[in-house]
Write a protein that holds these residues in place. Structure first.
Motif, PDB file in Angstrom:
ATOM      1  N   UNK A   1       0.813  -1.226   0.000  1.00 56.85           N
ATOM      2  CA  UNK A   1       0.000   0.000   0.000  1.00 56.85           C
ATOM      3  C   UNK A   1       0.841   1.268   0.000  1.00 56.85           C
ATOM      4  N   UNK A   2       1.999   1.234   0.615  1.00 56.56           N
ATOM      5  CA  UNK A   2       2.756   2.464   0.826  1.00 56.56           C
ATOM      6  C   UNK A   2       4.182   2.420   0.271  1.00 56.56           C
ATOM      7  N   UNK A   3       4.629   1.282  -0.224  1.00 57.00           N
ATOM      8  CA  UNK A   3       5.981   1.151  -0.735  1.00 57.00           C
ATOM      9  C   UNK A   3       6.093   1.558  -2.196  1.00 57.00           C
ATOM     10  N   UNK A   4       7.246   2.146  -2.547  1.00 61.24           N
ATOM     11  CA  UNK A   4       7.529   2.585  -3.906  1.00 61.24           C
ATOM     12  C   UNK A   4       8.879   2.016  -4.341  1.00 61.24           C
ATOM     13  N   UNK A   5       9.055   1.837  -5.652  1.00 59.55           N
ATOM     14  CA  UNK A   5      10.318   1.335  -6.174  1.00 59.55           C
ATOM     15  C   UNK A   5      10.768   2.190  -7.351  1.00 59.55           C
ATOM     16  N   UNK A   6      12.042   2.049  -7.711  1.00 65.10           N
ATOM     17  CA  UNK A   6      12.581   2.730  -8.883  1.00 65.10           C
ATOM     18  C   UNK A   6      11.794   2.334 -10.129  1.00 65.10           C
ATOM     19  N   UNK A   7      11.361   1.082 -10.176  1.00 62.46           N
ATOM     20  CA  UNK A   7      10.632   0.592 -11.349  1.00 62.46           C
ATOM     21  C   UNK A   7       9.308   1.318 -11.568  1.00 62.46           C
ATOM     22  N   UNK A   8       8.789   1.982 -10.523  1.00 59.22           N
ATOM     23  CA  UNK A   8       7.556   2.755 -10.679  1.00 59.22           C
ATOM     24  C   UNK A   8       7.767   4.001 -11.523  1.00 59.22           C
ATOM     25  N   UNK A   9       9.031   4.388 -11.720  1.00 58.11           N
ATOM     26  CA  UNK A   9       9.338   5.512 -12.598  1.00 58.11           C
ATOM     27  C   UNK A   9       9.060   6.866 -11.972  1.00 58.11           C
ATOM     28  N   UNK A  10       9.027   7.877 -12.838  1.00 58.54           N
ATOM     29  CA  UNK A  10       8.817   9.262 -12.396  1.00 58.54           C
ATOM     30  C   UNK A  10       7.420   9.412 -11.808  1.00 58.54           C
ATOM     31  N   UNK A  11       7.361   9.953 -10.611  1.00 56.30           N
ATOM     32  CA  UNK A  11       6.093  10.060  -9.908  1.00 56.30           C
ATOM     33  C   UNK A  11       5.358  11.357 -10.244  1.00 56.30           C
ATOM     34  N   UNK A  12       4.053  11.277 -10.293  1.00 50.74           N
ATOM     35  CA  UNK A  12       3.190  12.454 -10.307  1.00 50.74           C
ATOM     36  C   UNK A  12       2.645  12.558  -8.874  1.00 50.74           C
ATOM     37  N   UNK A  13       3.232  13.448  -8.082  1.00 48.11           N
ATOM     38  CA  UNK A  13       2.996  13.412  -6.647  1.00 48.11           C
ATOM     39  C   UNK A  13       1.558  13.757  -6.274  1.00 48.11           C
ATOM     40  N   UNK A  14       0.905  14.623  -7.030  1.00 49.95           N
ATOM     41  CA  UNK A  14      -0.503  14.902  -6.746  1.00 49.95           C
ATOM     42  C   UNK A  14      -1.346  13.641  -6.910  1.00 49.95           C
ATOM     43  N   UNK A  15      -1.038  12.857  -7.927  1.00 51.77           N
ATOM     44  CA  UNK A  15      -1.755  11.600  -8.133  1.00 51.77           C
ATOM     45  C   UNK A  15      -1.382  10.574  -7.064  1.00 51.77           C
ATOM     46  N   UNK A  16      -0.103  10.539  -6.697  1.00 50.98           N
ATOM     47  CA  UNK A  16       0.362   9.562  -5.709  1.00 50.98           C
ATOM     48  C   UNK A  16      -0.362   9.728  -4.382  1.00 50.98           C
ATOM     49  N   UNK A  17      -0.518  10.979  -3.942  1.00 54.35           N
ATOM     50  CA  UNK A  17      -1.148  11.237  -2.648  1.00 54.35           C
ATOM     51  C   UNK A  17      -2.627  11.627  -2.763  1.00 54.35           C
ATOM     52  N   UNK A  18      -3.079  11.828  -3.980  1.00 56.11           N
ATOM     53  CA  UNK A  18      -4.477  12.182  -4.170  1.00 56.11           C
ATOM     54  C   UNK A  18      -4.823  13.593  -3.747  1.00 56.11           C
ATOM     55  N   UNK A  19      -3.819  14.476  -3.738  1.00 54.96           N
ATOM     56  CA  UNK A  19      -4.066  15.862  -3.362  1.00 54.96           C
ATOM     57  C   UNK A  19      -2.820  16.686  -3.686  1.00 54.96           C
ATOM     58  N   UNK A  20      -2.952  18.001  -3.611  1.00 56.32           N
ATOM     59  CA  UNK A  20      -1.821  18.905  -3.703  1.00 56.32           C
ATOM     60  C   UNK A  20      -1.529  19.415  -2.295  1.00 56.32           C
ATOM     61  N   UNK A  21      -0.303  19.202  -1.834  1.00 52.58           N
ATOM     62  CA  UNK A  21       0.061  19.550  -0.462  1.00 52.58           C
ATOM     63  C   UNK A  21       1.555  19.818  -0.387  1.00 52.58           C
ATOM     64  N   UNK A  22       2.028  20.438   0.695  1.00 48.28           N
ATOM     65  CA  UNK A  22       3.475  20.553   0.890  1.00 48.28           C
ATOM     66  C   UNK A  22       4.104  19.163   0.923  1.00 48.28           C
ATOM     67  N   UNK A  23       5.319  19.036   0.390  1.00 49.10           N
ATOM     68  CA  UNK A  23       5.968  17.737   0.270  1.00 49.10           C
ATOM     69  C   UNK A  23       7.333  17.766   0.941  1.00 49.10           C
ATOM     70  N   UNK A  24       7.585  16.764   1.770  1.00 53.81           N
ATOM     71  CA  UNK A  24       8.852  16.627   2.489  1.00 53.81           C
ATOM     72  C   UNK A  24       9.461  15.270   2.149  1.00 53.81           C
ATOM     73  N   UNK A  25      10.741  15.269   1.821  1.00 55.92           N
ATOM     74  CA  UNK A  25      11.481  14.035   1.582  1.00 55.92           C
ATOM     75  C   UNK A  25      12.546  13.895   2.665  1.00 55.92           C
TER      76      UNK A  25
END
Length: 247
Positions: free
Chosen positions: A50-74
């Protein structure tokens, strides 16, 4: 004193300077086998899908990944995840991405994510340089955190430190304009190294005041870990640096 989350010797290889950062042969970490607890195993087996990501997932669209637009921290190298979990729980309005190569820490974090019902955190169990280069879009991150990385204190190992000119240049491309790169270490010599690299890096501005520069007082928003609290009781120092992308 250093955070024991990244112990051991790194490996080297022959790749040249034109290769991507994550393939240039020098790593700032080494993966070591460790005993997994039942909770950590559960995190990897049951919660990862449910929450894991891999390099194979490729370039992320972060709004789609989290289902919203929000501040992002890595956060790079979150260890056992205590600080990252606390941040995600305290700031539900912010989305977090953690990057860590060590399975016990990833498993523990995911177990806690599930137990606490958090939805604003995703995890990579990958090389941070590869994630930055291949998965995170340019200008998409508001804050990058690097807390207590391995200092590689011996001079012959300094090339293995993750804080290098090419690394901080890559971080800048992933930060939004005005975004911040927050570093912390409990090794004074490494703090000086960090400051030297960051002060020379184009496109960054130090947020410290003249009274404390190049360091900033420990920000209240950075959780105090048990490891750090123990160090404070023993009189060990901690140095925070926060640089803002200004170009």
């Amino acid at each position: 004193m250093t955070d024991p989350k990244h112990p051991g010797e790194a490996t080297t290889g022959p790749e040249g300077p034109d290769a991507p950062l994550h393939r240039r042969g020098i790593k700032s970490y080494v993966i070591r086998a460790g005993r997994m607890t039942q909770a950590q195993t559960r995190g990897l087996d049951e919660v990862w899908p449910r929450f894991g990501l891999t390099i194979a997932d490729g370039r992320q669209h972060l709004d789609d990944l989290f289902g919203r637009r929000a501040p992002r921290v890595v956060e790079i190298g979150f260890g056992m995840g205590t600080s990252l979990i606390e941040q995600a729980e305290t700031h539900p309005e912010t989305d977090f991405i953690g990057i860590e190569v060590h399975s016990p820490g990833v498993g523990k974090l995911l177990d806690e994510v599930d137990k606490r019902g958090l939805t604003n955190l995703r995890v990579y169990r990958e090389d941070a340089l590869a994630v930055l280069e291949q998965c995170l879009p340019e200008g998409s991150i508001d804050t990058v955190q690097l807390f207590f990385p391995d200092p590689w204190p011996k001079k012959k190992h300094h090339k293995r430190r993750i804080v290098q000119p090419a690394f901080v240049a890559l971080i800048r491309t992933r930060l939004a304009l005005g975004g911040t790169f927050h570093l912390a270490t409990d090794w004074e010599a490494y703090a000086e190294w960090m400051a030297e690299v960051m002060e020379a890096a184009p496109g960054y501005a130090n947020t410290a005041t003249p009274e404390t520069a190049p360091y900033v007082p420990r920000p209240a928003f950075r959780p105090l870990t048990k490891f750090e609290a123990r160090g404070e009781r023993l009189g060990h120092g901690v140095w925070d640096l926060i640089y803002r992308r200004d170009a």
